[in-house]
Motif scaffolding. Structure first.
Motif, PDB file in Angstrom:
ATOM      1  N   LEU A 124       0.864  -1.186   0.000  1.00 18.51           N
ATOM      2  CA  LEU A 124       0.000   0.000   0.000  1.00 18.51           C
ATOM      3  C   LEU A 124       0.893   1.225   0.000  1.00 18.51           C
ATOM      4  N   VAL A 201      -6.294  -6.270  -0.986  1.00 18.53           N
ATOM      5  CA  VAL A 201      -4.842  -6.485  -1.036  1.00 18.53           C
ATOM      6  C   VAL A 201      -4.570  -7.766  -1.810  1.00 18.53           C
ATOM      7  N   SER A 281      -5.896  -8.358 -10.513  1.00 20.03           N
ATOM      8  CA  SER A 281      -6.464  -7.011 -10.676  1.00 20.03           C
ATOM      9  C   SER A 281      -7.536  -7.043 -11.763  1.00 20.03           C
ATOM     10  N   ASN A 309      -2.947  -3.818  -6.198  1.00 20.39           N
ATOM     11  CA  ASN A 309      -4.059  -3.747  -5.232  1.00 20.39           C
ATOM     12  C   ASN A 309      -5.207  -2.910  -5.781  1.00 20.39           C
ATOM     13  N   VAL A 367      -7.099 -12.660  -3.625  1.00 19.19           N
ATOM     14  CA  VAL A 367      -7.137 -11.488  -2.739  1.00 19.19           C
ATOM     15  C   VAL A 367      -6.691 -11.979  -1.362  1.00 19.19           C
TER      16      VAL A 367
END
Ligand code: PMV
Length: 400
Positions: A124, A201, A281, A309, A367
């Motif tokens: 992140l 994530v 994604s 992410n 995920v």
């Protein structure tokens, strides 16, 4: 003994922000001036924040910095640019004859300690929160009260948007000296209470190319990026501002997705091409579109930065069903009970109709986990001296 040292310390926290109109490309590398304006949502610090203590003392012999407990090179150019800029503003203030709230010399060295409340390994973006927090803490310790956009921006462009809560624009400005390239709040965090943010994530397969090098190559090689900056973004900024003010989720969600897609298209238009999205994604993109098609309206919207992410926007009444859909498409592999972090989410069944509409072969573990959060406030100062990450000797406390 150490506590007798004349040390002044300030501890602050700052949020992460996620752009819904993306910044990609600088017109001035040194001053960090963008080729287009951008607009972001500030995420709540209960889930994601940086905490930074800045301390000055006449006894410090050099500037030093510790990130997540480890000492780092204080000579990094971006950090140096922030320190230079804040000291320049402090000197300017002093020479203007304004009263100095902290009567310590500007020549004093600074010690800085900074921690994130989220794992850096999750991929992140932490630099925006980190540099916003640094600018905010340094401003207080050096007694600077002017706009901090320039200081934060020197660390990481998007960091200037983390200086405010709610919905924030970074106006690209026109001046060559960058004085009008500043962040401004578009609406406060209380403006759209139903808005929710889910961070999906995704397991990172490889380390993506950093934003600095990536956007530089895009500026040099992508004609689509130039077209985007000149002919697409100005109207999108106005339209996104309207969507936010009117709390128009349909418009907000569609424009958010389109802008993310165009940003990733400019990455592919870069030569050699850059690709930040992974197979997972792209599966999330499909899931969102199928979910919306099933409901006949835009109920959820994705956006992706320089990594795989997904950040998903939705309204509070849609969260349980969308989380059930994510669980269905990406069954948790081992940590089923830790799949959901952050705000509590009521469990909801997946209807047979939605399951059929999603029409996917599940990808177990695609995920890793979801962080549920919401719009939040800007940087805060912590008054409790126990919050300091540096002890009276100016060194990190053991827990930091
Ligand atoms: O501030 P930087 O240099 O990390 O660049 C941020 C770029 C994006 O996250 C992809 C978009 C944005 O506006 O935040």
């Amino acid at each position: 003994m150490a506590s007798e040292k004349p040390l002044v310390a300030v501890t602050c926290t700052a949020p992460v922000n996620i752009a819904v109109i993306k910044y990609w490309g600088k017109r001035d590398e040194d001053l960090v001036l963008p080729i287009n304006s951008s607009l972001s949502v500030t995420l709540h610090q209960d889930q994601l924040k940086t905490t930074t203590t800045a301390a000055i003392s006449k006894d410090f012999t050099e500037d030093r910095i510790w990130l997540n407990g480890r000492e780092e090179d204080v000579g990094q150019p971006r950090l140096q640019a922030c320190l230079r800029e804040i000291r320049r503003l402090a000197r300017k203030r002093r020479s203007a004859g304004e009263e100095d709230p902290l009567p310590l010399s500007l020549s004093y060295k600074v010690h800085i300690a900074s921690v994130n409340n989220f794992p850096t390994a999750a991929g992140l973006a932490s630099s925006a929160a980190g540099y916003a927090c640094l600018a905010y803490a340094l401003a207080q310790v050096y007694g600077v009260e002017s706009d901090l956009s320039e200081v934060a921006r020197r660390g990481s462009g998007s960091a200037c948007r983390s200086l405010y809560g709610g919905f924030v624009e970074w106006q690209m400005g026109e001046r060559a000296d960058g004085k009008d390239s500043i962040a401004r709040q578009v609406a406060p965090e209380s403006h759209w209470p139903e808005l929710r943010v889910l961070i999906l994530v995704v397991s990172a397969e490889k380390k993506p190319m950093g934003s600095t090098a990536g956007m530089q190559t895009s500026v040099e090689t992508s004609p689509l990026l130039r077209f985007r900056a000149e002919s697409v973004v100005p109207a999108r900024m106005a339209e996104m501002t309207r969507c936010v003010w009117e709390r128009d989720f349909q418009g907000f969600g569609q424009l958010t997705m389109k802008d993310s897609n165009q940003f990733h298209a400019t990455c592919l238009d870069t030569f050699p091409p850059i690709s930040y999205l992974s197979d997972t994604s792209r599966r999330i993109v499909h899931l969102v579109h199928r979910f919306n098609a099933h409901h006949g309206q835009t109920k959820v919207a994705y956006t992706f930065d320089a990594g795989p992410n997904a950040v998903v926007f939705t309204l509070d009444d849609t969260v349980p069903e969308f989380v059930a859909a994510v669980r269905h498409c990406f069954p948790p592999e081992s940590n089923g009970d830790k799949f959901l972090k952050g705000l509590p989410v009521r469990p909801a069944p997946l209807s047979d109709e939605l399951r059929a509409a999603l029409d996917v072969d599940p990808t177990p573990g695609g995920v890793k986990y979801i962080i549920a959060t919401q719009v939040g406030p800007g940087p805060q100062t912590l008054d409790d001296p126990h919050a300091h990450l540096l002890g009276p000797d100016g060194l990190p406390k053991p827990a930091a």
